[in-house]
Scaffold this active site. Structure first.
Site, mmCIF file in Angstrom:
data_model
loop_
_atom_site.group_PDB
_atom_site.id
_atom_site.type_symbol
_atom_site.label_atom_id
_atom_site.label_comp_id
_atom_site.label_asym_id
_atom_site.label_seq_id
_atom_site.Cartn_x
_atom_site.Cartn_y
_atom_site.Cartn_z
ATOM 1 N N SER A 155 142.419 5.560 32.078
ATOM 2 C CA SER A 155 142.031 4.384 31.299
ATOM 3 C C SER A 155 142.337 3.092 32.066
ATOM 4 O O SER A 155 141.841 2.923 33.177
ATOM 5 C CB SER A 155 142.747 4.456 29.945
ATOM 6 O OG SER A 155 142.194 3.549 29.058
ATOM 7 N N ASP A 158 133.183 8.114 24.451
ATOM 8 C CA ASP A 158 134.098 7.124 25.011
ATOM 9 C C ASP A 158 133.286 5.882 25.384
ATOM 10 O O ASP A 158 132.290 5.994 26.107
ATOM 11 C CB ASP A 158 134.766 7.737 26.263
ATOM 12 C CG ASP A 158 135.777 6.813 26.913
ATOM 13 O OD1 ASP A 158 135.979 5.678 26.419
ATOM 14 O OD2 ASP A 158 136.369 7.218 27.937
ATOM 15 N N HIS A 170 138.119 9.413 24.389
ATOM 16 C CA HIS A 170 139.139 8.620 25.060
ATOM 17 C C HIS A 170 140.534 8.990 24.547
ATOM 18 O O HIS A 170 140.756 9.047 23.344
ATOM 19 C CB HIS A 170 138.875 7.125 24.857
ATOM 20 C CG HIS A 170 139.529 6.298 25.915
ATOM 21 N ND1 HIS A 170 138.958 6.104 27.152
ATOM 22 C CD2 HIS A 170 140.716 5.652 25.952
ATOM 23 C CE1 HIS A 170 139.753 5.365 27.896
ATOM 24 N NE2 HIS A 170 140.839 5.085 27.185
#
Ligand SMILES: *[C@@H]1O[C@H](CO)[C@@H](O)[C@H](O)[C@H]1NC(C)=O
Ligand SMILES: *[C@@H]1O[C@H](CO)[C@@H](O)[C@H](O)[C@H]1NC(C)=O
Length: 398
Positions: free
Chosen positions: A188, A342, A372
C-alpha cells in the site's frame, strides 16, 4: 417503551454495521464482515470526534491501531531487536538457525496511507518473522514519520535515509547480509515508498550497493487521476473506499482541506502540469479487460495555487508512475501484486505496463478475489495464499 426504543436502535445499528455487501467470490465472507465492522466502528468514532473538534481523524484511528502493537520479542527461530538507522527507528529480524555466513536481506516498509501503522503492528511483526524464518533472511522493518504531524517528503526521506544506512558495506556485514542479495518491499503506502526509494537509489551515485529486487504489494503510485476505473468500481469497497484514499493522499501533502476537496472531484492538477497525464493515462496503459465499460476522460485542470502550495502531488517521489522511461528501465527485477477489489488496482496495473514497455522483468500476480488489506490479515486463507506466493517468489529471486 424506553426498552423497545433501545432495542430498535440496537437492531438498526447492528444491521448497519454488519450490512456489508461483498462480491460472491470473497472467501470466508463472515470473517471479512467482522473485520469490516471493527474498521467501520473505529472510523465512525474517528469521524465523530473530528466533527466535534476533539481530535484529528487520523489521531483517533492511531489510538485504535496502537492496541494491535506488539513488543519486539524473539522466539525460538528468530531474534528480534529494535535500533535506529540514521535516527529512523527500525525493527530487525534475524534467523537463529545455522546457515551460510551471509544471508539475504529484505528492507520492509509498512502501509497505512502515510498516516497510520508501524513496524510494531502485530500483522507486520508476524509477516516479518515469517519472512525471516522462511527465507532465512535478515528483515529490516522500518518506521517513518507519519501525517498529519509530518507531511511529504518526511515519509520518503525517513525511509530513504534508513535504507541508505542499511546499504552500507559495514552495516550489511554487521548483520550478516550478502550485499548482492538485498531487496525492498512494501504494501500500500509502503509499496508507494518502496517504488519511490528504488527509483531514487538508481540515480544516487553515492550508494554503491544496488537492490536485487523490489516488491510492491497493491501500491499507491499516482495522485493525478483519482477516477481510474478501479477508483470508480471500488469506490465504496470496505477497508479502502475512494473517499478514504483521497483523504490519505491529501493528508500526505497537507492537512488543508482545500486539496482534499479538489481531489474528490479530480480537479487538483493545474493546466501547466497536464503534460503529466500521459503517465497515468489508463486508456493507453491498462489491459483491455480492465477498461471495459469506461470511457477515458483526462482529469479536469484545477487552480494553479494548490500545486504551488503543495507541489508534492506532482512530484515523482510521491508518485513513482510519473518517472520517465529512461529512469524506469534501470529498475531491478520487480514483483507486483494487485487485487481486483481495490481502488489502487489500476495504479499497480499501469506500473506493470510501463515497466514491461521498457524491458524491466516484472512478475505480476493479480488476485481475482483479493481486496485492499488482504495481504496482512491474521490467519485468513487469502492472506496465507498471498503471503505464500510472495515468499516463494522471494525464495526464487532474492
Ligand atoms: C520454528 O520453526 C519450527 C520448524 O520450522 C516450527 O515448527 C515452529 O512453529 C517455529 N516457531 C515459531 C514460533 O514460529
Ligand atoms: C490517452 O490515451 C488515449 C489513447 O491512447 C489518447 O487518445 C489520449 O489522447 C490520451 N490522453 C492523454 C491526456 O494523454
Amino acid at each position: 417503551m424506553g426498552r423497545t426504543i433501545l432495542l430498535l436502535i440496537s437492531i438498526v445499528l447492528a444491521a448497519y454495521y454488519v450490512h456489508v455487501p461483498l462480491p460472491d467470490n470473497i472467501e470466508e465472507p463472515w470473517r471479512v464482515v467482522w473485520e469490516v465492522t471493527q474498521v467501520k466502528i473505529a472510523t465512525d468514532l474517528a469521524s465523530f470526534a473530528e466533527l466535534l473538534g476533539i481530535s484529528h481523524f487520523m489521531d483517533t484511528v492511531k489510538l485504535f491501531m496502537k492496541l494491535h502493537e506488539v513488543p519486539p520479542t524473539s522466539d525460538e527461530n528468530v531474534t528480534v531487536m529494535e535500533t535506529t538507522f540514521n535516527s529512523v527507528p527500525v525493527r530487525i529480524y534475524i534467523p537463529k538457525r545455522e546457515s551460510a555466513p551471509l544471508r539475504r536481506g529484505l528492507f520492509y516498509i509498512h502501509g497505512g496511507g502515510w498516516c497510520l501503522g508501524s513496524a510494531a503492528l502485530s500483522m507486520y511483526d508476524s509477516l516479518s518473522r515469517r519472512t525471516a524464518d522462511r527465507l532465512d533472511a535478515v528483515v529490516v522493518s522500518t518506521d517513518y514519520a507519519l501525517a498529519p504531524k509530518h507531511h511529504f517528503p518526511s515519509q520518503f526521506e525517513d525511509v530513504y535515509s534508513a535504507l541508505r544506512w542499511f546499504l552500507q558495506e559495514d552495516i550489511l556485514k554487521k548483520y550478516g547480509v550478502e550485499p548482492t542479495r538485498v531487496g525492498v518491499s512494501g504494501d500500500s503506502a509502503g509499496g508507494n515508498l518502496a517504488a519511490a526509494v528504488t527509483q531514487q537509489l538508481i540515480q544516487d551515485p553515492d550508494v554503491k550497493i544496488k537492490l536485487k529486487v523490489q516488491v510492491l504489494v497493491y501500491p499507491a503510485l499516482q495522485a493525478l487521476d483519482l477516477n481510474l476505473p478501479s477508483f470508480q468500481e471500488n469506490s465504496h469497497f470496505p477497508f479502502l473506499s475512494r473517499s478514504l484514499m483521497v483523504r490519505l493522499w491529501s493528508e500526505y501533502f497537507t492537512t488543508d482541506q482545500a486539496l482534499e476537496k479538489a481531489m474528490l472531484v479530480n480537479q487538483h492538477v493545474p493546466m501547466e502540469h497536464s503534460h503529466l497525464f500521459r503517465f497515468v493515462n489508463w486508456s493507453s496503459l491498462l489491459p483491455e479487460r480492465y477498461k471495459k465499460g469506461y470511457f477515458y476522460k483526462s482529469p479536469t485542470p484545477g487552480s494553479s495555487e494548490l500545486a504551488q502550495q503543495y507541489p508534492g502531488f506532482v512530484d515523482v517521489k510521491a508518485c513513482p508512475l510519473l518517472a520517465d522511461d529512461n529512469i524506469l528501465l534501470h529498475l531491478p527485477l520487480t514483483y507486483i501484486i494487485t487485487c481486483q477489489y481495490d481502488v489502487l488496482r489500476d495504479d499497480g496495473l499501469m506500473y506493470v505496463t510501463r515497466l514491461q514497455n521498457v524491458g524491466v522483468h516484472v512478475t505480476h500476480h493479480h488476485i481475482e478475489d483479493g481486496f485492499h488489506g488482504a495481504f496482512t490479515f491474521h490467519d485468513f486463507k487469502i492472506t496465507y495464499r498471498m503471503q505464500n506466493q510472495y515468499l516463494s517468489w522471494l525464495m526464487k529471486n532474492l
